[in-house]
Write a protein that holds these residues in place. Structure first.
Motif, mmCIF file in Angstrom:
data_model
loop_
_atom_site.group_PDB
_atom_site.id
_atom_site.type_symbol
_atom_site.label_atom_id
_atom_site.label_comp_id
_atom_site.label_asym_id
_atom_site.label_seq_id
_atom_site.Cartn_x
_atom_site.Cartn_y
_atom_site.Cartn_z
ATOM 1 N N TYR A 1 36.418 48.843 19.789
ATOM 2 C CA TYR A 1 35.315 49.746 20.152
ATOM 3 C C TYR A 1 35.452 50.228 21.605
ATOM 4 N N GLU A 2 35.735 49.303 22.526
ATOM 5 C CA GLU A 2 35.865 49.689 23.932
ATOM 6 C C GLU A 2 37.105 50.554 24.161
ATOM 7 N N THR A 3 38.170 50.274 23.421
ATOM 8 C CA THR A 3 39.372 51.099 23.511
ATOM 9 C C THR A 3 39.096 52.507 22.998
ATOM 10 N N PHE A 4 38.365 52.586 21.895
ATOM 11 C CA PHE A 4 38.007 53.892 21.318
ATOM 12 C C PHE A 4 37.161 54.707 22.301
ATOM 13 N N ASN B 1 42.079 45.193 29.515
ATOM 14 C CA ASN B 1 41.109 44.633 28.571
ATOM 15 C C ASN B 1 41.818 43.822 27.486
ATOM 16 N N TRP B 2 42.888 44.372 26.935
ATOM 17 C CA TRP B 2 43.633 43.661 25.898
ATOM 18 C C TRP B 2 44.401 42.472 26.484
ATOM 19 N N TYR B 3 44.902 42.629 27.700
ATOM 20 C CA TYR B 3 45.665 41.558 28.341
ATOM 21 C C TYR B 3 44.787 40.341 28.625
ATOM 22 N N GLU B 4 43.551 40.592 29.025
ATOM 23 C CA GLU B 4 42.645 39.497 29.356
ATOM 24 C C GLU B 4 42.059 38.821 28.120
ATOM 25 N N ASN B 5 42.095 39.507 26.979
ATOM 26 C CA ASN B 5 41.479 38.954 25.769
ATOM 27 C C ASN B 5 42.459 38.678 24.632
ATOM 28 N N LYS C 1 50.651 42.070 22.968
ATOM 29 C CA LYS C 1 49.742 42.973 22.271
ATOM 30 C C LYS C 1 49.169 44.015 23.225
ATOM 31 N N ALA C 2 48.857 43.598 24.438
ATOM 32 C CA ALA C 2 48.282 44.518 25.420
ATOM 33 C C ALA C 2 49.266 45.643 25.754
ATOM 34 N N VAL C 3 50.525 45.275 25.960
ATOM 35 C CA VAL C 3 51.549 46.268 26.295
ATOM 36 C C VAL C 3 51.760 47.227 25.130
ATOM 37 N N ILE C 4 51.846 46.692 23.917
ATOM 38 C CA ILE C 4 52.099 47.524 22.734
ATOM 39 C C ILE C 4 50.945 48.498 22.493
ATOM 40 N N VAL C 5 49.714 47.997 22.529
ATOM 41 C CA VAL C 5 48.550 48.845 22.260
ATOM 42 C C VAL C 5 48.442 49.970 23.287
ATOM 43 N N SER C 6 48.531 49.629 24.560
ATOM 44 C CA SER C 6 48.373 50.637 25.614
ATOM 45 C C SER C 6 49.501 51.665 25.573
ATOM 46 N N ALA C 7 50.735 51.210 25.321
ATOM 47 C CA ALA C 7 51.877 52.122 25.293
ATOM 48 C C ALA C 7 51.815 53.061 24.084
#
Length: 253
Positions: free
Chosen positions: A9-12, A132-136, A141-147
């Motif tokens: 939700y926060e990413t969206f 946000n993804w890195y901290e949670n 996963k954080a690198v993949i999602v953001s990239a």
């Protein structure tokens, strides 16, 4: 730790915000038939507004903006410089054909615009989404999602008149670039180097844009190959560092 639903939700929301501002600035320029410095200054207003809204939001919420990476980088002198050097060289290669001879107003309007793009895109994709993804979740996963999200947004280039082939090439470039910038952000614990590198690349691409389409494709292809090689190198280094850290943790425990 946040739930996956909350993270999505926060990413969206972050994606919707930056896409909205980028879409609006592009639409206004096209509808009003703006060109040259006038178009660049108009775009700058909306791009900078998107960055300032995010920064102000987190400042009000947390009383500081270090939570989204606005902190002093963890420099290690020469080692950190060498760490950034490949991206600096890729950026400077954009003006390998020489600088364009544009008028002063267009030069400064593009300077402000590309710096704004650096602030806006890095704030949202690295400062908000990646962190946000890195901290949670895990670093991977954080690198993949953001990239993936950073690369995917370059599909909008088709709306700007870019060909499908050029757009696909730009998506791969942005994907590799996103992975590298994510690693830089995590390692240096600061968004400032990312903003500088992003700005430098975009600005050099503009001042060196006096090349034909074929030459531009060749240049971007070479840049993409260099980024791919550097990305693979960084991933291998990070994997070794992670393995070494795991071994040390096991010995301590």
């Amino acid at each position: 730790m946040k739930t996956t639903k909350r993270l999505i939700y926060e990413t969206f929301c972050a994606m919707l915000t930056i896409i909205f501002f980028f879409f609006i600035q592009g639409s206004i320029v096209v509808i009003q038939g703006m060109e040259g410095a006038e178009a660049k200054w108009t775009q700058s207003i909306f791009i900078w507004a998107s960055a300032m809204i995010a920064i102000l939001f987190f400042f009000v919420k947390n009383k500081n903006v270090s939570c989204i990476g606005y902190a002093r980088p963890k420099w290690n002198a020469l080692r950190s410089l060498l760490f950034l050097l490949p991206l600096i060289l890729v950026a400077l290669s954009g003006c390998i054909n020489g600088a364009s001879s544009s008028n002063r107003s267009l030069f400064f309007s593009n300077l402000v615009l590309t710096l704004g793009i650096g602030f806006a895109e890095e704030t949202y994709f690295r400062g908000i989404i990646l962190k946000n993804w890195y901290e949670n979740r895990s670093e991977k996963k954080a690198v993949i999602v953001s990239a993936l999200l950073f690369g995917g947004t370059h599909l909008m280039n088709v709306l700007g008149g870019a060909s499908l082939g050029t757009t696909i090439l730009q998506i791969f470039f942005a994907l590799f670039y996103g992975v590298i910038m994510a690693i830089i952000f995590i390692r240096l614990e600061s968004i400032y180097p990312c903003i500088f590198l992003h700005f430098l690349h975009d600005f050099c691409s503009w001042i060196g844009n006096d090349v034909d389409s074929n030459m531009e494709i060749v240049l971007v292809t070479i840049q993409t190959i260099v980024l791919l090689a550097y990305m693979i190198y960084l991933i291998r280094v990070e994997a070794k560092n992670h393995s070494a850290k795991t071994c040390v943790d096991k010995m301590i425990s």
